[in-house]
Design a protein around this motif. Structure first.
Motif, mmCIF file in Angstrom:
data_model
loop_
_atom_site.group_PDB
_atom_site.id
_atom_site.type_symbol
_atom_site.label_atom_id
_atom_site.label_comp_id
_atom_site.label_asym_id
_atom_site.label_seq_id
_atom_site.Cartn_x
_atom_site.Cartn_y
_atom_site.Cartn_z
ATOM 1 N N VAL A 81 4.949 -2.126 -5.972
ATOM 2 C CA VAL A 81 4.512 -1.547 -4.696
ATOM 3 C C VAL A 81 3.018 -1.268 -4.790
ATOM 4 O O VAL A 81 2.450 -1.243 -5.872
ATOM 5 C CB VAL A 81 5.276 -0.236 -4.381
ATOM 6 C CG1 VAL A 81 6.776 -0.483 -4.312
ATOM 7 C CG2 VAL A 81 4.973 0.833 -5.430
ATOM 8 N N LYS A 82 2.383 -1.045 -3.655
ATOM 9 C CA LYS A 82 0.947 -0.741 -3.686
ATOM 10 C C LYS A 82 0.683 0.669 -4.189
ATOM 11 O O LYS A 82 -0.289 0.925 -4.884
ATOM 12 C CB LYS A 82 0.327 -0.928 -2.297
ATOM 13 C CG LYS A 82 0.147 -2.394 -1.916
ATOM 14 C CD LYS A 82 -0.765 -2.544 -0.712
ATOM 15 C CE LYS A 82 -1.008 -4.019 -0.400
ATOM 16 N NZ LYS A 82 -1.958 -4.192 0.721
ATOM 17 N N ASP A 100 -5.308 -4.529 -3.879
ATOM 18 C CA ASP A 100 -4.743 -5.854 -3.597
ATOM 19 C C ASP A 100 -4.956 -6.809 -4.765
ATOM 20 O O ASP A 100 -4.061 -7.598 -5.111
ATOM 21 C CB ASP A 100 -5.363 -6.436 -2.325
ATOM 22 C CG ASP A 100 -4.850 -5.754 -1.063
ATOM 23 O OD1 ASP A 100 -3.962 -4.880 -1.176
ATOM 24 O OD2 ASP A 100 -5.344 -6.089 0.029
ATOM 25 N N TYR A 103 -2.575 -5.832 -7.455
ATOM 26 C CA TYR A 103 -1.221 -6.225 -7.038
ATOM 27 C C TYR A 103 -1.018 -7.714 -7.312
ATOM 28 O O TYR A 103 0.017 -8.121 -7.864
ATOM 29 C CB TYR A 103 -1.041 -5.925 -5.556
ATOM 30 C CG TYR A 103 0.388 -5.961 -5.063
ATOM 31 C CD1 TYR A 103 1.040 -4.790 -4.697
ATOM 32 C CD2 TYR A 103 1.098 -7.161 -4.958
ATOM 33 C CE1 TYR A 103 2.350 -4.805 -4.234
ATOM 34 C CE2 TYR A 103 2.401 -7.183 -4.509
ATOM 35 C CZ TYR A 103 3.023 -6.013 -4.143
ATOM 36 O OH TYR A 103 4.322 -6.028 -3.691
ATOM 37 N N THR A 121 6.070 -5.287 -0.250
ATOM 38 C CA THR A 121 4.832 -5.186 0.513
ATOM 39 C C THR A 121 5.044 -5.753 1.911
ATOM 40 O O THR A 121 5.900 -6.620 2.114
ATOM 41 C CB THR A 121 3.680 -5.938 -0.177
ATOM 42 O OG1 THR A 121 2.472 -5.792 0.589
ATOM 43 C CG2 THR A 121 3.978 -7.428 -0.309
ATOM 44 N N HIS A 122 4.254 -5.244 2.869
ATOM 45 C CA HIS A 122 4.260 -5.792 4.220
ATOM 46 C C HIS A 122 2.997 -6.620 4.470
ATOM 47 O O HIS A 122 2.772 -7.090 5.576
ATOM 48 C CB HIS A 122 4.331 -4.657 5.255
ATOM 49 C CG HIS A 122 5.508 -3.754 5.064
ATOM 50 N ND1 HIS A 122 5.411 -2.497 4.514
ATOM 51 C CD2 HIS A 122 6.825 -3.944 5.330
ATOM 52 C CE1 HIS A 122 6.605 -1.940 4.461
ATOM 53 N NE2 HIS A 122 7.488 -2.795 4.952
ATOM 54 N N ASP A 123 2.186 -6.788 3.437
ATOM 55 C CA ASP A 123 0.897 -7.469 3.518
ATOM 56 C C ASP A 123 1.102 -8.989 3.550
ATOM 57 O O ASP A 123 1.598 -9.576 2.586
ATOM 58 C CB ASP A 123 0.046 -7.066 2.312
ATOM 59 C CG ASP A 123 -1.398 -7.537 2.421
ATOM 60 O OD1 ASP A 123 -1.622 -8.688 2.844
ATOM 61 O OD2 ASP A 123 -2.297 -6.755 2.070
ATOM 62 N N ASN A 188 0.950 1.170 7.706
ATOM 63 C CA ASN A 188 2.344 0.960 8.086
ATOM 64 C C ASN A 188 2.590 1.329 9.545
ATOM 65 O O ASN A 188 3.463 0.767 10.191
ATOM 66 C CB ASN A 188 3.277 1.778 7.185
ATOM 67 C CG ASN A 188 3.446 1.152 5.814
ATOM 68 O OD1 ASN A 188 3.118 -0.007 5.621
ATOM 69 N ND2 ASN A 188 3.953 1.921 4.878
#
Length: 202
Positions: A81-82, A100, A103, A121-123, A188
């Motif tokens: 996770v971030k 990032d 990650y 992640t939602h990235d 988010n």
């Protein structure tokens, strides 16, 4: 764990005992950096008895890549996770670019050396990197996203053959938990708004 390590271990042993009877996979979440060492110690203690167990590691901490390498050597299951906690700059990356990059470096290590892991992640950029890495390193992994965020993306990933885990808060405190998660990483909120608009397009 804030009470003491012994109490936390005893509680988790009860969860693991129940999970083993139902063959359920269990993820141990990660809190702020003051609990990182204790949480990893807890994971190793339980993982030696129950292999269907994973641990979350936060990419915003500078120590995390080393933690990942050690966990992978022991066959650990990792959820990257971030990280949302406000940490001291001595131990944590502070800019989005730095987080990032870390990650991505951790993700590369997982695809190269790990056997089972979660990409939480939602990235879109990081998700796309994961898709490309999966072509080079076919591994057992899943994308993990919150219910209601990036819902427009999930069907496309499923069509490509990827496994998606939709995280759904439940129980009496589901609303405070959801609000806290949104506040922890303000991006988010934007993603939730975007997902809501996408889902209601005619």
């Amino acid at each position: 764990m804030s009470i003491n390590q012994k109490t936390c271990l005893a509680n988790f042993e009860r969860l693991i005992d129940s999970a083993s009877k139902s063959h359920v996979f269990v993820w141990i979440d990660m809190e702020s950096s003051e609990h990182t060492d204790e949480t990893i110690e807890l994971y190793y203690a339980l993982f030696s008895r129950y292999e269907r167990l994973g641990i979350a590691i936060q990419a915003n901490l500078k120590r995390s890549h080393e933690d990942i390498q050690d966990l992978v050597r022991h066959g650990g299951k990792i959820r990257i996770v971030k990280g949302a906690y406000r940490e001291n700059s001595k131990i944590a990356f502070k800019t989005r670019k730095e987080v990032d990059e870390n990650y991505l470096n951790i993700m590369k290590t997982l695809f190269k050396d790990a056997n089972e892991f979660g990409i939480a992640t939602h990235d879109s950029k990081l998700i796309n990197h994961a898709v490309e890495l999966s072509k080079k390193y076919p591994k057992k992994f899943e994308f993990q996203l919150l219910k209601g965020i990036r819902d427009e993306l999930k069907p496309d990933l499923v069509k490509q053959g990827f496994i998606i885990s939709d995280y759904i808060p439940y129980g009496t405190n589901w609303l405070p938990y959801s609000i806290r998660r949104l506040r922890e990483r303000k991006r988010n909120i934007l993603l939730l708004g975007s997902s809501f608009i996408q889902s209601h397009k005619v």
